[in-house]
Design an enzyme around this catalytic site. Structure first.
Site: not given
Ligand SMILES: [Zn+2]
Length: 608
Positions: A390-391, A394, A397
């Site tokens: 998940h991290e 980010h 991105h």
């Molecule tokens: Zn998040």
């Protein structure tokens, strides 16, 4: 899995964030802090001069971005140093000073937007057409003039600006109450042992196989909130009324319209999510059935939602987790994957393990000019793998947005952010469920997925419905009290709970008080749209659709240079339509089926 929490000095350097890549030493940070403080004055030379012409405007915008990036870098260094060791006094002070200089940099550039507005859109458009270097700022100007319709006169704006500080009191009050003043009764294990309940320990106890420990912890937690229900309701009402006040002052049609206006999201996106969610609550009912059968309990209770489904959870090392995340993201191409692998294993993007004094939870942050760092507390398990994925979503991105966009577009919206992070989880999960035959690993992966979905795709849309109703009540001039809020929340949870889950109306009904997210109006729905966008985009790539991976990468590279809904549409998902939400419920359905089969309860559930 409990792992021993060490002193920070005992953590091998390779598992700590690369502070030296930002500033070689705290002394270098000090030197830059002083230098930047002096250079901020340089912006003053452009004050009142932007109307002189395109070259002056360009020079001012470039200098402003340079200075903001430098201030931001100071913040990142201070923030990360403090987060990984909150016991250091020096770190707390540095953090405060960094925030101060960032505010100073923003203030130094505060003249830019009003001057742009007074130059006017027609003239600026002419400048942009005449100078290709200004083309870059086209979207920035579009957004500035779009927002102008809700900007009031200078005097009104000044008053609205000044009211924001006293308005913050509702947030500091709720934080002080629940984080400092609340004392929870200890929970009790089946053999009578006392277990302390705190804001930090609750999640761990709710994942304990001991049902009595879970029940007593969950009840103690809810009962403390119930004891203060009137204070909590009054504070939330104050926050909602403030928001409705600002909505009226800024001449918006509703508080929902105002909240979504910021990122240019139409209200249909919100309503569409809620309606599609309501049509599919049956998927949740089916999951409860499976969960009850696996746990072997007579009646499923709200404190059984996180109970472990396997007593043999697999161990996942950090190296293994990095490998799996990289393998799962392989469809995005070598360049993407190698960048991420190098970040994790060589450049020290990730502060991996817990240590004494380290902030709880996980987050990804950085600034143009630093690596996109991650802070987490990896515990050698599937949940750690999932959080890392998940991290890193980010982080990648950010990495691509910073690489391809100027500073002015480097901060993408929360609406877009949660697509990238959940996309990573969707891809890694799909890869492992497809390619790894270890049954315990598969159960753990689905368990983690359901935990995630429960938060993003059940609690968040339910809270979103709650805040829509409470805001509308205030907008209609109605008040609300604690018991009314508890009733409303219990009714809303009754839908996804169905007949399968016991509804303790009071303890479930107080859930609204346990999410400080509600003090950021209409924030939570974006978790549900994020997970929907993510699964929709992942489905296209997993199906091998031509151009889907490239289109996804373009979405990441766009940063904030395009409105999030448009950027996602270009990548292949339209969040104003029901399809992405429908498609995500299909993924959820499939996970429930797989779980039933893997745990051997499929037939029993089908017969029931
Ligand atoms: Zn998040």
């Amino acid at each position: 899995m409990a792992i021993e929490v060490r002193e920070r000095t005992q953590i091998p350097k390779q598992f700590t964030w690369n502070a030296e890549s930002v500033f070689a030493s705290p002394q270098d940070w000090e030197t830059e802090f002083k230098a930047l403080g002096a250079e901020l004055e340089g912006l003053g030379q452009y004050h009142g001069k932007l109307a002189e012409g395109p070259s002056t405007l360009l020079a001012a915008l470039e200098l402003l971005q340079q200075l903001l990036a430098r201030a931001w870098k100071l913040v990142i260094y201070a923030m990360f140093s403090y987060s990984v060791d909150t016991r250091q006094q020096e770190g707390a002070q540095r953090q405060g000073r960094a925030e101060g200089i960032f505010a100073q940099a923003s203030a130094a550039g505060a003249f830019v937007n009003p001057e742009l507005l007074s130059i006017g859109e027609p003239k600026l458009r002419e400048w942009v057409r005449g100078d290709p270097r200004l083309m870059l700022y086209d979207h920035y100007l579009t957004d500035l003039f779009r927002k102008q319709q809700h900007v009031r006169s200078t005097e009104v704006e000044e008053l609205l600006g000044r009211v924001m500080d006293p308005f913050l009191a509702v947030f500091t009050t709720i934080s002080a109450l629940v984080d400092s003043d609340f004392q929870f009764q200890p929970a009790r294990s089946a053999n009578g042992r006392e277990i302390p309940v705190t804001q930090g320990s609750l999640d761990t106890i709710l994942r304990d196989p001991d049902r009595e420990a879970r029940r007593t912890a969950w009840e103690s937690y809810a009962d403390t909130y119930l004891k203060y229900k009137n204070t909590l309701a009054s504070n939330l009402a104050a926050s909602t009324r403030q928001n409705v006040y600002l909505m009226r002052a800024r001449r918006h049609e509703s508080s929902l319209e105002m909240a979504l206006f910021k990122d240019n999201i139409p209200e249909s996106v919100f309503h569409n999510l809620i309606e599609t969610f309501r049509r599919h609550v049956g998927t949740w009912h089916r999951y409860w059935k499976v969960r009850r059968a696996v746990l072997g309990v007579e009646q499923l209770q709200p404190y059984d939602v996180w109970a472990p489904l396997t007593d043999r959870p697999p161990t996942v090392s950090y190296q293994q987790a990095v490998d799996w995340v990289c393998e799962g993201l392989a469809p995005l191409g070598d360049e993407y994957v190698e960048r991420m692998r190098r970040g994790c294993l060589e450049e020290r993007w990730v502060d991996v393990y817990p240590n004494l004094g380290k902030r709880q939870g996980a987050f990804s942050h950085g600034s143009p000019g630093t690596y996109p760092f991650v802070v987490m507390s990896f515990a050698d398990d599937v949940s750690g793998l999932s959080t890392l994925a998940h991290e890193l979503g980010h982080s990648m991105h950010s990495y691509l947005a910073w690489k391809h966009q100027p500073v002015i577009y480097s901060e993408y919206s929360h609406f877009a952010a949660e697509v990238a992070s959940n996309f990573h989880q969707a891809m890694v999960r799909a890869y492992l469920l497809q390619n790894n035959g270890d049954v315990q690993l598969q159960i753990s992966i689905i368990e983690d997925a359901m935990d995630n979905f429960h938060r993003y795709f059940l609690i968040m849309p339910t809270l979103a419905r709650f805040e829509l109703e409470t805001h509308q009540r205030v907008e209609r001039g109605e008040g609300f009290n604690a018991d009314g809020l508890i009733e409303l929340m219990a009714d809303l949870f009754a839908e996804p709970f169905g007949a399968e889950m016991q509804l303790d109306r009071l303890r479930v009904g107080i859930t609204w008080a346990q999410f400080l997210h509600l003090y950021q109006d209409y924030y939570v729905y974006q978790y549900a749209t994020g997970i929907s966008g993510a699964h929709s985009l992942a489905a296209r790539i997993l199906a091998g659709e031509t151009g889907a991976a490239e289109a996804y990468l373009e979405f990441l590279k766009a940063g904030a240079s395009v409105y999030p809904l448009d950027a996602l549409r270009a990548a292949g998902v339209d969040l104003s339509s029901p399809e992405p939400v429908e498609q995500t419920f299909k993924v959820l359905d499939d996970l429930v089926d797989r779980l039933a089969k893997l745990t051997g309860v499929a037939e029993a559930v089908a017969a029931a």
